[in-house]
Structure formats: structure tokens, C-alpha cells
Design an enzyme around this catalytic site. Structure first.
Site, PDB file in Angstrom:
ATOM      1  N   ARG A 119      12.128  17.859  -0.731  1.00  0.00           N
ATOM      2  CA  ARG A 119      12.098  16.451  -1.204  1.00  0.00           C
ATOM      3  C   ARG A 119      11.686  15.468  -0.114  1.00  0.00           C
ATOM      4  NH1 ARG A 119      16.756  18.252  -3.612  1.00  0.00           N
ATOM      5  NH2 ARG A 119      16.419  18.841  -5.773  1.00  0.00           N
ATOM      6  N   LYS A 141      -0.497   6.721   2.184  1.00  0.00           N
ATOM      7  CA  LYS A 141      -0.993   7.402   0.988  1.00  0.00           C
ATOM      8  C   LYS A 141      -1.310   8.839   1.363  1.00  0.00           C
ATOM      9  CE  LYS A 141      -3.060   3.638  -1.656  1.00  0.00           C
ATOM     10  NZ  LYS A 141      -4.324   3.128  -2.255  1.00  0.00           N
ATOM     11  N   GLU A 183     -15.628   1.693   7.371  1.00  0.00           N
ATOM     12  CA  GLU A 183     -14.286   1.175   7.049  1.00  0.00           C
ATOM     13  C   GLU A 183     -13.903   0.061   8.033  1.00  0.00           C
ATOM     14  OE1 GLU A 183     -13.035   2.123   4.279  1.00  0.00           O
ATOM     15  OE2 GLU A 183     -13.755   4.160   3.889  1.00  0.00           O
ATOM     16  N   LYS A 225      -5.180  -3.360   8.486  1.00  0.00           N
ATOM     17  CA  LYS A 225      -4.642  -2.509   7.408  1.00  0.00           C
ATOM     18  C   LYS A 225      -3.117  -2.542   7.411  1.00  0.00           C
ATOM     19  CE  LYS A 225      -4.836   1.682   4.812  1.00  0.00           C
ATOM     20  NZ  LYS A 225      -5.413   2.988   4.522  1.00  0.00           N
ATOM     21  N   GLU A 235       0.460  -1.092  -3.426  1.00  0.00           N
ATOM     22  CA  GLU A 235      -0.758  -1.572  -4.091  1.00  0.00           C
ATOM     23  C   GLU A 235      -0.508  -2.197  -5.449  1.00  0.00           C
ATOM     24  OE1 GLU A 235      -4.218   0.818  -3.375  1.00  0.00           O
ATOM     25  OE2 GLU A 235      -5.320  -0.141  -5.007  1.00  0.00           O
ATOM     26  N   ARG A 239      -3.123  -5.050  -1.501  1.00  0.00           N
ATOM     27  CA  ARG A 239      -3.671  -3.793  -0.957  1.00  0.00           C
ATOM     28  C   ARG A 239      -4.986  -3.399  -1.627  1.00  0.00           C
ATOM     29  NH1 ARG A 239      -0.366   1.637   1.100  1.00  0.00           N
ATOM     30  NH2 ARG A 239      -2.234   2.718   1.811  1.00  0.00           N
ATOM     31  N   ASN A 243     -10.218  -2.019  -1.145  1.00  0.00           N
ATOM     32  CA  ASN A 243     -11.268  -1.321  -1.901  1.00  0.00           C
ATOM     33  C   ASN A 243     -12.605  -2.051  -1.859  1.00  0.00           C
ATOM     34  OD1 ASN A 243      -9.731   0.907  -2.811  1.00  0.00           O
ATOM     35  ND2 ASN A 243      -8.683  -0.477  -4.220  1.00  0.00           N
ATOM     36  N   HIS A 246     -15.832  -0.236  -2.348  1.00  0.00           N
ATOM     37  CA  HIS A 246     -15.481   1.104  -2.830  1.00  0.00           C
ATOM     38  C   HIS A 246     -15.790   1.337  -4.305  1.00  0.00           C
ATOM     39  CE1 HIS A 246     -13.754   1.649   1.061  1.00  0.00           C
ATOM     40  NE2 HIS A 246     -13.264   2.830   0.765  1.00  0.00           N
ATOM     41  N   HIS A 250     -17.694   4.577  -4.667  1.00  0.00           N
ATOM     42  CA  HIS A 250     -17.216   5.720  -5.461  1.00  0.00           C
ATOM     43  C   HIS A 250     -18.259   6.138  -6.491  1.00  0.00           C
ATOM     44  CE1 HIS A 250     -12.737   4.657  -4.531  1.00  0.00           C
ATOM     45  NE2 HIS A 250     -13.262   5.456  -3.607  1.00  0.00           N
ATOM     46  N   HIS A 263     -18.459   9.691   2.302  1.00  0.00           N
ATOM     47  CA  HIS A 263     -17.739   8.559   1.711  1.00  0.00           C
ATOM     48  C   HIS A 263     -18.092   7.244   2.431  1.00  0.00           C
ATOM     49  CE1 HIS A 263     -14.459   6.146   0.125  1.00  0.00           C
ATOM     50  NE2 HIS A 263     -14.088   5.883   1.367  1.00  0.00           N
TER      51      HIS A 263
END
Ligand SMILES: NC(=O)c1ccc[n+]([C@@H]2O[C@H](COP(=O)([O-])OP(=O)(O)OC[C@H]3O[C@@H](n4cnc5c(N)ncnc54)[C@H](O)[C@@H]3O)[C@@H](O)[C@H]2O)c1
Ligand SMILES: [Zn+2]
Length: 359
Positions: A119, A141, A183, A225, A235, A239, A243, A246, A250, A263
């Protein structure tokens, strides 16, 4: 060495940035007093840096190494299972520590495995790509891909400390370095005009891995960040500004099967498209586009990718994980250093794509 703090009450941690930090790893990890250490890395990084880390940590108790195959294709359950099996077989307990040594793939997979073993046990990020040092190692994340989509399975799990050894970037292929620069440019564009200008000035030094320029750029990006993550860890609002570029990026990755462009390369092009769209909806001055395009090119990234299908791009953006009920929410610029979230008229989006070489 520079330090950036991520302030999240009981889950706060520091990002340490500087040359040759892997050799000093024990200094930062000993205070965590782990019962066992599971060093997770990928084949390429194992050959380059794992021995250095093992040597540094040798006095801290039992250490096992888990080597995953390289590449995004291995950001899956099979890699997570491999880590969990090794933890069980190695007698790991709740005080054990997972150390993720590698790029964003290793960090995401190892962090996710740590988030579900018993956990949740503690983990440390040792990012070795520029992208991982400015982006994926910060913010908690973690996760893996599903065959139907990227990053569909995961958890928020913050590391205990991030150790970014900028010396490791010397062995990084230049395309990967440029992908990380995308980035960095994104962070400047969305949050801090002065930082953006400094980075643009430093681009030649950054591409040559000059230590001072790297330290400055990585620390600046982490501060941006970290600030956003501190204010919006899960988010629910701000947050999402991360993106920027992005939604377009994407779509480029999806349409080209995730193989043609890295990417960060897709994001580089996405930043230019987002700037163009910002002008078309009346948010950004047209004069800002030139400097953004020039910066993307100077970072070694594509500012334009010709010949993609306009209709498929729109379809892909509507299906993006970040869009809600088919409405595409774009991150747009008001000026360099300030981003906002907006939906846009279909005609403006089509005009941006057409001007960007989509047919
Ligand atoms: N968790 C987050 O918030 C977040 C944010 C951004 C991206 N990501 C994820 O990060 C991943 C991309 O990360 P990445 O760009 O680091 O790719 P990556 O982890 O695939 O690394 C790129 C390549 O560089 C190699 N490499 C790593 N360090 C090296 C070094 N120092 N010298 C030589 N080669 C080296 C790796 O073995 C790999 O082949 C994606 O899966 C993406 O979804 C996560
Ligand atoms: Zn990104």
C-alpha cells in the site's frame, strides 16, 4: 548544488540539482534509514550509472538491482510485476526504499510499483534524462500505459527526494536533450518571461551540457513546476497549465504512432501551434510568435511538422484524456510568461492547423 523545495505539508521534499551527485547519493539517502534498497533502472542506464550508485550506497545495507528493458513499450504491468516480484523475493518491508535511476519511463514505473507495494513504500527519484530532471521526476505522478492509451493507470505518489545529477546528461543523445528543452521552454512560456529569455540566451550552452547553464535551467524549471504542484497537487485547476503545447503534441504523437517523433519534439511543435491559436483567438500579440518559433528551432526541435491530416488531428484531440465531453480545453498564452485555459471556436483551431501545414 542547488535545492528546490516542493512544499506539500507531510509529503514535502527537496529536489537536489548539480554535477556528480550520484557519487554523493549516500549523503541524501542515509537519513531515510531504509531496511533494503531496490535500485530500479533500465538496460542503458544500468550500463552507464548503476555501478556508481551501488558503490555510493554500499554502506547503507542490502541493495538489489532490477533492470527493466529500455523504452516506452515497457512502461507496462510486466515491468511493475518484475519490480514487485523482486521486492517480495528480496524480503522488502514497509521501510524499504525504491530508487528510480533513469529516464521518465523508469521513474513512472518504479514510482508506481512503490505506490502499490504494501500500500505504498517510499521512493527516491534519480532522473538521468533532461526531461525527467525538469518534468517527470517532479510532482508525484506515477504510472504505466494501457494498450488503449498512455498513462491510463497510475497513482499520485511523491518521492522522498529527487537527486538530479546533471553530469549524467553528457551521455544523453542530443535528440533526447532537445526533447527535455521543450519542457523547459514550456515552463518559461507558461509562467515566467524572464526565465524564458534566460533559457533562450543559454540554449547553445545547454545543448553543449555546460554545467552552469544546466543547473540554472533545471532549477528554474523545477521551481516553476514545484510551485504549480504545491498549489494544485491533484490537477483540479492550475496544474493543467503544464499541458501547454501538449494537446497538439499528443495528437502529433498519436497520429505518427508514437515512433516518428519523441514526446518533447511533438511538444516543441505544439508550443508553436498553441501560440498561433492564442493569436487567432485574440489573446496573444502576433509579434510574440516569432521569438517562440525561433526558440523552438534553436532548441533543436521541429517548429512545424508538415503533412498530417487536419481531420484526424481534431479527432485525436477530442479523444485526449484531458478533454471533457468532447470539448477540447486548450492551454493558451496571454503573453510570454502567462498561460490560461480556454475552449476555442472550431474555425480558429482549423485555421491554426491549416497554417501549421495540416491538410
Ligand atoms: N510523471 C510525470 O509527471 C511525467 C511527466 C512527463 C513525462 N512523463 C513520462 O516520462 C516518459 C519519458 O521520459 P524520458 O523522455 O526520460 O524517456 P525515457 O525514460 O524513455 O528515456 C529516454 C532514453 O534515454 C536513455 N537514457 C536515460 N538516461 C540516459 C543517460 N543519462 N545517458 C544516455 N541515455 C540515457 C533511456 O535508456 C531511454 O532509452 C514518458 O513515459 C512520459 O509519459 C511523466
Ligand atoms: Zn510533456
Amino acid at each position: 548544488m542547488q535545492r528546490v523545495s516542493v512544499g506539500l505539508a507531510g509529503r514535502s521534499y527537496e529536489i537536489l540539482i548539480g554535477p556528480d551527485l550520484l557519487r554523493r547519493a549516500a549523503e541524501f539517502i542515509a537519513p531515510l534509514a531504509p531496511t533494503h534498497i531496490a535500485l530500479v533502472t533500465s538496460a542503458t542506464v544500468n550500463d552507464l550509472y548503476a555501478e556508481r550508485v551501488r558503490n555510493a550506497l554500499s554502506g547503507l545495507g542490502p541493495l538489489m538491482t532490477i533492470v527493466l528493458p529500455d523504452g516506452e513499450a515497457h512502461k507496462n504491468w510486466s515491468s511493475v510485476s518484475k519490480i514487485l516480484d523482486a521486492l517480495v523475493e528480496g524480503g522488502a518491508d514497509r521501510k524499504s526504499l525504491v530508487v528510480a535511476l533513469g529516464g521518465g519511463v523508469v521513474g513512472d514505473v518504479a514510482g508506481f510499483a512503490a505506490s502499490i507495494f504494501m500500500r505504498g513504500i517510499r521512493f527516491v527519484q534519480m532522473p538521468t534524462t533532461l526531461l525527467a530532471q525538469v518534468d517527470s521526476s517532479v510532482g508525484g505522478k506515477t504510472g504505466i500505459n494501457h494498450e488503449r492509451g498512455k498513462n491510463l493507470i497510475g497513482a499520485f505518489h511523491q518521492p522522498q527526494v529527487v537527486i538530479s545529477d546533471t553530469s549524467t546528461l553528457k551521455t544523453l543523445p542530443s535528440r533526447e536533450l532537445s526533447a527535455g528543452l521543450a519542457e523547459i521552454l514550456k515552463h518559461g512560456l507558461l509562467a515566467d518571461c524572464k526565465y524564458f529569455e534566460q533559457v533562450v540566451h543559454d540554449l547553445p550552452a545547454l545543448r553543449a551540457c555546460a554545467p552552469d547553464a544546466l543547473g540554472r535551467a533545471i532549477a528554474g524549471s523545477c521551481e516553476i513546476k514545484a510551485g504549480i504542484v504545491t498549489r494544485d497537487e491533484r490537477e483540479t485547476g492550475e496544474r493543467a497549465l503544464l499541458n501547454l503545447g501538449h494537446t497538439f503534441g499528443h495528437a502529433i504523437e498519436a497520429m505518427t504512432g508514437y515512433t516518428r517523433w519523441l514526446h518533447g519534439e511533438a511538444v516543441g511543435c505544439g508550443l508553436v501551434l498553441a501560440a498561433d491559436l492564442s493569436v487567432r483567438v485574440g489573446l496573444l500579440e502576433r509579434a510574440a510568435i516569432g521569438p517562440i518559433e525561433t526558440a523552438v528551432q534553436a532548441a533543436g526541435l521541429p517548429a512545424r511538422i508538415e503533412g498530417l491530416s487536419l481531420e484526424r488531428a481534431i479527432e485525436s484531440m477530442r479523444g485526449d484524456k484531458k478533454s471533457e465531453a468532447g470539448a477540447i480545453r486548450f492551454i493558451l498564452l496571454e503573453h510570454i510568461g502567462r498561460a490560461v485555459q480556454r475552449t476555442v471556436p472550431d474555425a480558429a483551431l482549423r485555421a491554426t492547423l491549416a497554417a501549421g501545414g495540416y491538410a
